[in-house]
Design an enzyme around this catalytic site. Structure first.
Site, PDB file in Angstrom:
ATOM      1  CE  LYS A   1      -2.037  -1.082   3.886  1.00 12.77           C
ATOM      2  NZ  LYS A   1      -1.383  -2.397   4.133  1.00 12.77           N
TER       3      LYS A   1
ATOM      4  NE  ARG B   1      -4.426  -1.737   9.479  1.00 12.92           N
ATOM      5  CZ  ARG B   1      -3.393  -0.963   9.125  1.00 12.92           C
ATOM      6  NH1 ARG B   1      -3.491   0.338   9.201  1.00 12.92           N
ATOM      7  NH2 ARG B   1      -2.290  -1.496   8.705  1.00 12.92           N
TER       8      ARG B   1
ATOM      9  NE  ARG C   1       7.198  -2.216   6.343  1.00 11.96           N
ATOM     10  CZ  ARG C   1       5.864  -2.179   6.397  1.00 11.96           C
ATOM     11  NH1 ARG C   1       5.165  -1.690   5.383  1.00 11.96           N
ATOM     12  NH2 ARG C   1       5.226  -2.637   7.449  1.00 11.96           N
TER      13      ARG C   1
ATOM     14  NE  ARG D   1       5.859  -0.079  10.118  1.00 10.50           N
ATOM     15  CZ  ARG D   1       4.682  -0.106   9.497  1.00 10.50           C
ATOM     16  NH1 ARG D   1       4.549   0.458   8.306  1.00 10.50           N
ATOM     17  NH2 ARG D   1       3.643  -0.698  10.046  1.00 10.50           N
TER      18      ARG D   1
ATOM     19  NE  ARG E   1       1.895  -4.624  11.555  1.00 10.02           N
ATOM     20  CZ  ARG E   1       2.873  -4.460  10.672  1.00 10.02           C
ATOM     21  NH1 ARG E   1       4.046  -5.007  10.883  1.00 10.02           N
ATOM     22  NH2 ARG E   1       2.680  -3.747   9.598  1.00 10.02           N
TER      23      ARG E   1
HETATM   24  P1  ADP Z   1       2.151  -1.819   3.253  1.00 15.73           P
HETATM   25  O1  ADP Z   1       2.132  -0.308   3.204  1.00 15.73           O
HETATM   26  O2  ADP Z   1       0.970  -2.433   2.544  1.00 15.73           O
HETATM   27  O3  ADP Z   1       2.335  -2.371   4.639  1.00 15.73           O
HETATM   28  P2  ADP Z   1       4.738  -1.545   1.891  1.00 15.73           P
HETATM   29  O4  ADP Z   1       4.415  -0.715   0.690  1.00 15.73           O
HETATM   30  O5  ADP Z   1       5.466  -0.877   3.000  1.00 15.73           O
HETATM   31  O6  ADP Z   1       3.413  -2.316   2.417  1.00 15.73           O
HETATM   32  O7  ADP Z   1       5.576  -2.814   1.376  1.00 15.73           O
HETATM   33  C1  ADP Z   1       6.074  -3.779   2.298  1.00 15.73           C
HETATM   34  C2  ADP Z   1       7.486  -4.209   1.876  1.00 15.73           C
HETATM   35  O8  ADP Z   1       7.407  -4.937   0.653  1.00 15.73           O
HETATM   36  C3  ADP Z   1       8.434  -3.037   1.618  1.00 15.73           C
HETATM   37  O9  ADP Z   1       9.718  -3.406   2.027  1.00 15.73           O
HETATM   38  C4  ADP Z   1       8.365  -2.844   0.090  1.00 15.73           C
HETATM   39  O10 ADP Z   1       9.588  -2.317  -0.423  1.00 15.73           O
HETATM   40  C5  ADP Z   1       8.124  -4.262  -0.397  1.00 15.73           C
HETATM   41  N1  ADP Z   1       7.251  -4.324  -1.571  1.00 15.73           N
HETATM   42  C6  ADP Z   1       6.186  -3.532  -1.866  1.00 15.73           C
HETATM   43  N2  ADP Z   1       5.607  -3.910  -3.024  1.00 15.73           N
HETATM   44  C7  ADP Z   1       6.322  -4.986  -3.468  1.00 15.73           C
HETATM   45  C8  ADP Z   1       6.219  -5.845  -4.624  1.00 15.73           C
HETATM   46  N3  ADP Z   1       5.268  -5.674  -5.535  1.00 15.73           N
HETATM   47  N4  ADP Z   1       7.126  -6.856  -4.723  1.00 15.73           N
HETATM   48  C9  ADP Z   1       8.085  -7.041  -3.790  1.00 15.73           C
HETATM   49  N5  ADP Z   1       8.237  -6.277  -2.692  1.00 15.73           N
HETATM   50  C10 ADP Z   1       7.364  -5.260  -2.534  1.00 15.73           C
HETATM   51  P1  AMP Z   2       0.488   0.672   8.971  1.00 15.79           P
HETATM   52  O1  AMP Z   2       1.580   1.680   8.857  1.00 15.79           O
HETATM   53  O2  AMP Z   2      -0.713   1.026   8.139  1.00 15.79           O
HETATM   54  O3  AMP Z   2       0.964  -0.745   8.747  1.00 15.79           O
HETATM   55  O4  AMP Z   2      -0.023   0.740  10.490  1.00 15.79           O
HETATM   56  C1  AMP Z   2       0.842   0.456  11.556  1.00 15.79           C
HETATM   57  C2  AMP Z   2       0.040   0.301  12.842  1.00 15.79           C
HETATM   58  O5  AMP Z   2      -0.615   1.546  13.163  1.00 15.79           O
HETATM   59  C3  AMP Z   2      -1.084  -0.735  12.818  1.00 15.79           C
HETATM   60  O6  AMP Z   2      -0.620  -2.057  13.056  1.00 15.79           O
HETATM   61  C4  AMP Z   2      -1.982  -0.220  13.948  1.00 15.79           C
HETATM   62  O7  AMP Z   2      -1.453  -0.507  15.213  1.00 15.79           O
HETATM   63  C5  AMP Z   2      -1.897   1.297  13.746  1.00 15.79           C
HETATM   64  N1  AMP Z   2      -2.921   1.747  12.796  1.00 15.79           N
HETATM   65  C6  AMP Z   2      -2.714   2.276  11.549  1.00 15.79           C
HETATM   66  N2  AMP Z   2      -3.884   2.552  10.957  1.00 15.79           N
HETATM   67  C7  AMP Z   2      -4.852   2.187  11.835  1.00 15.79           C
HETATM   68  C8  AMP Z   2      -6.279   2.182  11.789  1.00 15.79           C
HETATM   69  N3  AMP Z   2      -6.948   2.624  10.712  1.00 15.79           N
HETATM   70  N4  AMP Z   2      -6.944   1.733  12.880  1.00 15.79           N
HETATM   71  C9  AMP Z   2      -6.302   1.299  13.967  1.00 15.79           C
HETATM   72  N5  AMP Z   2      -4.968   1.234  14.067  1.00 15.79           N
HETATM   73  C10 AMP Z   2      -4.244   1.676  13.008  1.00 15.79           C
END
Ligand code: ADP
Ligand code: AMP
Length: 214
Positions: A13, A89, A128, A157, A168
């Site tokens: 995302k 969420r 990541r 993170r 999660r």
């Molecule tokens: P989200 O925001 O949904 O938690 P991220 O965009 O942070 O996910 O992506 C999670 C990890 O996977 C990051 O390290 C990112 O660089 C990697 N990633 C994202 N999209 C892809 C993809 N299509 N293929 C491989 N790795 C990806």
């Molecule tokens: P994310 O960066 O979207 O992966 O979110 C990281 C963490 O932030 C999640 O695991 C939750 O603990 C909190 N969080 C983010 N968005 C929400 C949401 N919409 N509702 C509740 N908790 C959230």
């Protein structure tokens, strides 16, 4: 244009949101980023959010709904449109968002759902890395920073550590389906295959967005 981007943690995302925001000039509203900023600034909200986030749990709905409501009421939203990332969420958050948007006279144009098999997510999350200075997201293997990079410039993170990841995924799988059903009933959902190269996901996304416009 006003969009949601949904998908399990690690689906991509944030990666795609950064590209969409650059391409379409949308305001990026990531609740995860907002909570991490509050933690970094050691605010009361940050302290509260951290107590949930570190364990892989969701921050309570009333808190999360409050920060999103405040952000959506700011002036740039109607000018630029928005991309909400990581919100809603829970079904309760989805209902709060519907009400909020109705009160503001804003229409939701589409919901992008990045699909991926949960078995792929552990390696996505454990690799990541985030650039400390810019906040940009990379992956040690799948999307490494260019050239010989200095690991000290990046951080992992707290909630990407194995202790939090399983919880999660459990929470997000359970809560995600009813939200998608809610938006499917409104005919808003565009499903995107997330298990392909980042650039290919982005191509599919752009096509989905163009279809929403027409
Ligand atoms: P989200 O925001 O949904 O938690 P991220 O965009 O942070 O996910 O992506 C999670 C990890 O996977 C990051 O390290 C990112 O660089 C990697 N990633 C994202 N999209 C892809 C993809 N299509 N293929 C491989 N790795 C990806
Ligand atoms: P994310 O960066 O979207 O992966 O979110 C990281 C963490 O932030 C999640 O695991 C939750 O603990 C909190 N969080 C983010 N968005 C929400 C949401 N919409 N509702 C509740 N908790 C959230």
């Amino acid at each position: 244009m006003n969009l949601l981007i949904m998908g399990l943690p690690g689906a991509g995302k944030g990666t795609q949101a950064a590209k969409l925001v650059e391409n379409y000039g949308l305001a990026h509203i990531s609740t995860g980023d907002m909570f991490r900023a509050a933690i970094a600034n050691e605010t009361e909200l940050g302290l509260l959010a951290k107590s949930y986030m570190d364990g892989g749990n969701l921050v309570p709905d009333e808190v999360t709904n409050g920060i999103v409501k405040e952000r959506l009421a700011q002036d740039d939203i109607k000018e630029k449109g928005f991309l909400l990332d990581g919100y809603p969420r829970t079904l309760e958050q989805a209902h709060a968002l519907d009400q909020n948007l109705a009160d503001l006279g804003i229409n939701l144009d589409g919901v992008i759902n990045i699909e991926i098999d949960p078995s792929k997510l552990l390696e996505r999350l454990s690799g990541r890395i985030i650039h400390k200075q810019t906040g940009e997201t990379f992956h040690k293997v799948f999307n490494p920073p260019a050239g010989d990079y200095n690991e000290d410039d990046y951080y992992q993170r707290e909630d990407d550590k194995p202790e939090s990841v399983a919880r999660r995924l459990e929470v997000n799988i359970a809560q995600g389906q009813p939200i998608l059903d809610h938006y499917r009933a409104k005919n808003l959902v565009q499903d995107i295959e997330g298990d392909q190269d980042i650039e290919l996901v982005f191509e599919d996304l752009k096509k989905a967005i163009e279809s929403l416009k027409s």
